[in-house]
Design a protein around this motif. Structure first.
Motif, PDB file in Angstrom:
ATOM      1  N   ALA A  54      39.131  34.626  42.839  1.00 31.46           N
ATOM      2  CA  ALA A  54      38.877  34.272  41.436  1.00 31.46           C
ATOM      3  C   ALA A  54      40.087  34.749  40.633  1.00 31.46           C
ATOM      4  O   ALA A  54      40.339  35.960  40.528  1.00 31.46           O
ATOM      5  CB  ALA A  54      37.603  34.947  40.943  1.00 31.46           C
ATOM      6  N   LYS A  72      39.168  33.860  33.114  1.00 34.70           N
ATOM      7  CA  LYS A  72      38.799  34.804  34.183  1.00 34.70           C
ATOM      8  C   LYS A  72      37.288  34.776  34.443  1.00 34.70           C
ATOM      9  O   LYS A  72      36.840  34.945  35.586  1.00 34.70           O
ATOM     10  CB  LYS A  72      39.259  36.225  33.850  1.00 34.70           C
ATOM     11  N   ASN A  75      36.431  31.454  36.242  1.00 40.08           N
ATOM     12  CA  ASN A  75      36.923  31.546  37.621  1.00 40.08           C
ATOM     13  C   ASN A  75      35.932  32.305  38.509  1.00 40.08           C
ATOM     14  O   ASN A  75      35.638  31.892  39.634  1.00 40.08           O
ATOM     15  CB  ASN A  75      38.278  32.264  37.672  1.00 40.08           C
ATOM     16  N   LEU A  76      35.428  33.418  37.968  1.00 41.56           N
ATOM     17  CA  LEU A  76      34.507  34.246  38.752  1.00 41.56           C
ATOM     18  C   LEU A  76      33.170  33.526  38.983  1.00 41.56           C
ATOM     19  O   LEU A  76      32.600  33.590  40.082  1.00 41.56           O
ATOM     20  CB  LEU A  76      34.275  35.596  38.059  1.00 41.56           C
ATOM     21  N   TYR A  78      32.709  30.267  39.154  1.00 46.38           N
ATOM     22  CA  TYR A  78      32.956  29.216  40.148  1.00 46.38           C
ATOM     23  C   TYR A  78      33.110  29.841  41.551  1.00 46.38           C
ATOM     24  O   TYR A  78      32.599  29.308  42.535  1.00 46.38           O
ATOM     25  CB  TYR A  78      34.204  28.397  39.771  1.00 46.38           C
ATOM     26  N   ALA A  79      33.813  30.959  41.605  1.00 44.35           N
ATOM     27  CA  ALA A  79      34.023  31.640  42.895  1.00 44.35           C
ATOM     28  C   ALA A  79      32.689  32.108  43.475  1.00 44.35           C
ATOM     29  O   ALA A  79      32.433  31.945  44.678  1.00 44.35           O
ATOM     30  CB  ALA A  79      34.965  32.826  42.700  1.00 44.35           C
ATOM     31  N   ASN A  80      31.826  32.668  42.624  1.00 44.62           N
ATOM     32  CA  ASN A  80      30.521  33.142  43.106  1.00 44.62           C
ATOM     33  C   ASN A  80      29.643  31.995  43.598  1.00 44.62           C
ATOM     34  O   ASN A  80      28.939  32.137  44.606  1.00 44.62           O
ATOM     35  CB  ASN A  80      29.793  33.913  41.998  1.00 44.62           C
ATOM     36  N   SER A 133      42.067  29.808  45.972  1.00 42.86           N
ATOM     37  CA  SER A 133      42.237  30.487  44.691  1.00 42.86           C
ATOM     38  C   SER A 133      41.712  29.565  43.594  1.00 42.86           C
ATOM     39  O   SER A 133      42.034  28.375  43.564  1.00 42.86           O
ATOM     40  CB  SER A 133      43.716  30.808  44.482  1.00 42.86           C
ATOM     41  N   ILE A 134      40.899  30.124  42.711  1.00 38.38           N
ATOM     42  CA  ILE A 134      40.244  29.300  41.687  1.00 38.38           C
ATOM     43  C   ILE A 134      40.761  29.645  40.295  1.00 38.38           C
ATOM     44  O   ILE A 134      40.775  30.823  39.887  1.00 38.38           O
ATOM     45  CB  ILE A 134      38.711  29.471  41.769  1.00 38.38           C
ATOM     46  N   HIS A 135      41.194  28.612  39.605  1.00 40.12           N
ATOM     47  CA  HIS A 135      41.745  28.766  38.244  1.00 40.12           C
ATOM     48  C   HIS A 135      41.267  27.636  37.346  1.00 40.12           C
ATOM     49  O   HIS A 135      40.758  26.614  37.821  1.00 40.12           O
ATOM     50  CB  HIS A 135      43.281  28.739  38.288  1.00 40.12           C
TER      51      HIS A 135
END
Ligand SMILES: [Zn+2]
Length: 235
Positions: A54, A72, A75-76, A78-80, A133-135
């Motif tokens: 993330a 940020k 991103n988190l 989406y990552a979760n 990597s997610i942005h």
């Protein structure tokens, strides 16, 4: 007469012994066969490890949208979502960050470098099959929209992974680009592991920002990323 009887007895005993040995051999073969069969049917699925990164965190918030979305945080989220989807498919997931905090040392003079090196070290110790990597993207021209996946320069595997994810995004998600791009980013270049970076959309476009912050849109988006990953891994 006695000798004949004796020989017959010896012959009968030998026959019995032979039978017992034969039965033992058959039994051992059967047991070994069953063991192999059980081993073959119960062998675990190939295990894959994916690092989800993330982007940003802590004092590095990344981009901020007009409506107040902070990169940020998105991103988190989406990552979760991707983490829980992959874990349901028995994929081992390692997160570079699990909360709002950055990975830099508080006393580091260059916090960005310290943060990125910590991410690199997590990737190295995870030995992953893929790094994602997610942005969220941002650009001064507010009409820019669309998701795009970036791959590591000169990496066939990274190109293939990026294409799988982008094809899936293009199929499921409006505005997603049909092509991938080379990305000269630290997170892609810091290890030899296959790595891609997804810019999920433009936080700088208020319409897309609104979509990106929507839970249902996020679930659809991550589902399409997930499908692309499975396509790449061949599972
Ligand atoms: Zn970013």
């Amino acid at each position: 007469m006695f000798l004949i009887k004796y020989n017959m007895k010896v012959l009968t005993i030998k026959k019995r012994t032979l039978c017992v040995i034969l039965v033992c051999i058959i039994l051992i073969c059967s047991v070994v066969g069953i063991c192999y069969a059980v081993q073959a049917t119960s062998s675990p699925k190939p295990e894959y490890t994916i690092v989800i990164d993330a982007g940003h965190g802590g004092r590095d918030g990344g981009s901020v949208g007009e409506l107040g979305s902070i990169e940020k945080e998105l991103n988190l989220e989406y990552a979760n979502s991707l983490k829980s989807m992959l874990e349901k498919s028995d994929v081992k997931v390692v997160m570079t960050r699990k909360d709002d905090n950055g990975l830099y040392e508080e006393d580091a003079s260059n916090k960005k470098l310290s943060d990125m090196r910590a991410r690199r070290d997590i990737i190295r110790s995870a030995k992953p099959d893929l790094v994602i990597s997610i942005h969220m993207n941002s650009y001064p021209l507010k009409n820019c929209v669309g998701a795009k996946t970036f791959y590591k320069i000169n990496s066939e595997a990274s190109l293939k992974a990026a294409q799988c994810v982008q094809d899936s995004l293009h199929y499921y998600i409006n505005n997603a680009s049909s092509s991938v791009s080379e990305g000269d980013y630290y997170i892609l270049n810091c290890t030899d592991y296959t790595s891609i970076l997804i810019e999920c959309g433009f936080i700088s476009n208020p319409m897309e920002e609104q979509l990106l912050a929507d839970k249902h849109y996020r679930e659809d988006f991550i589902y399409s990323v997930y499908c692309g990953i499975l396509m790449y891994l061949g599972i």
